[in-house]
Design a protein around this motif. Sequence first.
Motif, PDB file in Angstrom:
ATOM      1  N   TYR A   6       0.847  -1.192   0.000  1.00  0.00           N
ATOM      2  CA  TYR A   6       0.000   0.000   0.000  1.00  0.00           C
ATOM      3  C   TYR A   6       0.879   1.237   0.000  1.00  0.00           C
ATOM      4  O   TYR A   6       1.831   1.324   0.766  1.00  0.00           O
ATOM      5  N   LYS A   7       0.534   2.214  -0.842  1.00  0.00           N
ATOM      6  CA  LYS A   7       1.213   3.510  -0.833  1.00  0.00           C
ATOM      7  C   LYS A   7       0.436   4.434   0.094  1.00  0.00           C
ATOM      8  O   LYS A   7      -0.767   4.620  -0.075  1.00  0.00           O
ATOM      9  N   GLN A  36       4.295   1.544   1.993  1.00  0.00           N
ATOM     10  CA  GLN A  36       5.323   2.458   1.496  1.00  0.00           C
ATOM     11  C   GLN A  36       4.857   3.873   1.796  1.00  0.00           C
ATOM     12  O   GLN A  36       3.837   4.315   1.249  1.00  0.00           O
ATOM     13  N   TYR A  37       5.583   4.536   2.664  1.00  0.00           N
ATOM     14  CA  TYR A  37       5.241   5.922   3.005  1.00  0.00           C
ATOM     15  C   TYR A  37       5.787   6.813   1.904  1.00  0.00           C
ATOM     16  O   TYR A  37       6.989   6.968   1.770  1.00  0.00           O
ATOM     17  N   VAL A  38       4.889   7.373   1.069  1.00  0.00           N
ATOM     18  CA  VAL A  38       5.353   8.093  -0.113  1.00  0.00           C
ATOM     19  C   VAL A  38       5.444   9.603   0.059  1.00  0.00           C
ATOM     20  O   VAL A  38       6.324  10.235  -0.525  1.00  0.00           O
ATOM     21  N   GLU A  54       0.995  11.575  -6.692  1.00  0.00           N
ATOM     22  CA  GLU A  54       1.495  10.352  -6.045  1.00  0.00           C
ATOM     23  C   GLU A  54       0.547   9.158  -6.146  1.00  0.00           C
ATOM     24  O   GLU A  54       0.985   8.024  -6.027  1.00  0.00           O
ATOM     25  N   PRO A  56      -1.716   7.745  -4.007  1.00  0.00           N
ATOM     26  CA  PRO A  56      -1.601   6.789  -2.901  1.00  0.00           C
ATOM     27  C   PRO A  56      -2.838   5.900  -2.797  1.00  0.00           C
ATOM     28  O   PRO A  56      -3.909   6.231  -3.321  1.00  0.00           O
TER      29      PRO A  56
END
Length: 123
Positions: A6-7, A36-38, A54, A56
């Motif tokens: 997961y973003k 994933q910390y975007v 991004e 997310p």
Amino acid sequence: MPPPVYKLMTVNTVPERAKRIIGRIVEDVKDRWTIQYVVNAERIEEVLPTLERERPDIMFVASMWTPEEQQELVLIAEQTIPGIKTFKIPSGLQVEKGPDAIVDFIKENLPSILDSPAPKESL
């Protein structure tokens, strides 16, 4: 089978704190999910372009926002990315109980956030 990826995007006026807290959570749940910390958006005006750029899967809204601001942020996310999972941390939780309470609250709610089906797009 590898865990789903997961973003994650956060909306927090203190990006360093957001990154630190999310880092603790990502580490604690890595056996079940890959998060994933975007990106973080610090201001409401940054949310729409950040979402568009991004894309997310999840957006966490920090506790420094009022309930009305949180609702506005969630609405922006849902209109921009149909099916995005959003999570509002209760207003004032960080101030009242500190970062450990935030970590515990998110981890407690993460299964219902990530394991729930995405809302159906309206036709």
